[in-house]
Design a protein around this motif. Sequence first.
Motif, mmCIF file in Angstrom:
data_model
loop_
_atom_site.group_PDB
_atom_site.id
_atom_site.type_symbol
_atom_site.label_atom_id
_atom_site.label_comp_id
_atom_site.label_asym_id
_atom_site.label_seq_id
_atom_site.Cartn_x
_atom_site.Cartn_y
_atom_site.Cartn_z
ATOM 1 N N GLU A 153 98.387 26.190 14.172
ATOM 2 C CA GLU A 153 99.569 25.794 13.892
ATOM 3 C C GLU A 153 99.707 24.597 14.668
ATOM 4 O O GLU A 153 100.379 23.295 14.181
ATOM 5 N N GLY A 154 98.941 24.296 15.723
ATOM 6 C CA GLY A 154 98.865 23.205 16.658
ATOM 7 C C GLY A 154 97.514 22.546 16.270
ATOM 8 O O GLY A 154 97.283 22.154 15.147
ATOM 9 N N LYS A 155 97.255 21.872 17.593
ATOM 10 C CA LYS A 155 95.883 20.967 17.246
ATOM 11 C C LYS A 155 94.743 21.828 16.976
ATOM 12 O O LYS A 155 94.506 22.938 17.340
ATOM 13 N N LEU A 156 93.918 21.147 16.199
ATOM 14 C CA LEU A 156 92.493 21.760 15.757
ATOM 15 C C LEU A 156 91.743 21.837 16.710
ATOM 16 O O LEU A 156 91.161 20.563 17.086
ATOM 17 N N GLU A 157 91.184 22.777 17.336
ATOM 18 C CA GLU A 157 90.125 22.880 18.406
ATOM 19 C C GLU A 157 89.220 23.876 18.298
ATOM 20 O O GLU A 157 89.416 24.727 17.488
ATOM 21 N N GLY A 158 88.022 24.050 18.927
ATOM 22 C CA GLY A 158 86.978 24.797 18.819
ATOM 23 C C GLY A 158 86.482 25.126 17.824
ATOM 24 O O GLY A 158 85.692 25.966 17.366
ATOM 25 N N PHE A 159 86.242 24.102 17.014
ATOM 26 C CA PHE A 159 85.360 23.810 15.785
ATOM 27 C C PHE A 159 83.936 23.325 15.934
ATOM 28 O O PHE A 159 83.803 22.717 16.869
ATOM 29 N N ASP A 160 83.143 23.737 15.123
ATOM 30 C CA ASP A 160 81.530 23.269 15.057
ATOM 31 C C ASP A 160 81.369 22.292 13.989
ATOM 32 O O ASP A 160 80.643 21.418 14.242
ATOM 33 N N ALA A 161 82.192 22.094 13.109
ATOM 34 C CA ALA A 161 82.237 21.208 12.014
ATOM 35 C C ALA A 161 83.548 21.181 11.288
ATOM 36 O O ALA A 161 84.248 22.138 11.583
ATOM 37 N N VAL A 162 83.825 20.251 10.657
ATOM 38 C CA VAL A 162 84.931 19.899 9.935
ATOM 39 C C VAL A 162 85.036 19.316 8.718
ATOM 40 O O VAL A 162 84.070 18.287 8.354
#
Length: 352
Positions: A153-162
Amino acid sequence: MLQSEIKSSFVELGNFLRQFSLEKNTKDVSVLQNDLFYVDFISLVELSQSHNGWFTPEQVYFSVQSWAKALTETNLNQWLSPYDFSKTTPEKIGLVLAGNIPLVGFHDFLSVLISGHDVLVKTSSNDQHLLKFLAKYLISIQPELNSKITFVEGKLEGFDAVIATGSNNTARYFEFYFKDKPSIIRKNRNSVAVLDGTESHEDLVGLGEDIFRYFGLGCRNVSKLFVPKDYNFDAFFKAMYEYREVIQYEKYANNYDYNKAVFLMSNFQLLDNEFLTIKEDSSYASPISSVFYEFYENIDEIKNRLNTDAEQIQCVVSNNLIENSVSFGQTQQPRLWDYADNVDTLAFLSKI
């Protein structure tokens, strides 16, 4: 999870979606979890226009049927055959989705999961409900998917690729924000048609589908025509008349009135049939309810132009005038292996 289990879940989703169409919804008792989802999905489609005024039942059902046709075991096997994800270590793949047409981000969602990765999804405010519903259906079929699907819902975080899709302006932000991660960043693109004057009425009616489907909001919608010098537009407008009811949609009609007024106040020369204007213009991106066109004298000059401007173009429609062009009426029914921006999403995901 095994890829075969994930693939089986999407095949079941295809069976579920196959029940729904604008003409008639037909409940199939063999479809899994129908008692939980069938009625609610019909209600969601009926409510979609209240969530996004462009998402009329006709447009949503078209998208649903397109995915129902794509999600078969045969199609999925053909799509996956060049890749080996058997040794994939699951990574968290962030998706920043557009919302211009219904389920526009579903291919990325499918690609991440079927390649064995976990997905973090940030939906567009314009399309928040359809994908979440389909995700719930998938989880009901295969509960292990619950730990692999997260909506943010908020900020996109904790990803390894996008994988992020947006306008040219937002792409600059994405490129900066995601600069330290493997990424696919998609920008504005438009689709074009190349005519030579020999097109049949049926071809041009198909072109109308490429122009008007989703009210022209998709990157695969034709927004620009290349026509031979002294081309007569009479046959074109006769074919476009098949789509005259588009003007009955208030949002489209408002755009038609506004854009036509802007063109006329600027003293631009227009051709107009009371629901579509066409204007001679070198740009690829035309406003809603309008299509731009350019004349050409030699087809080779168009081939060179399209090659030079390839990064601005999603697909080209023609009767084989241009190599790898799409047939008339088919731009909004891409196959699983017809990748947005011609960037192979599965190849990208295989290297994460």
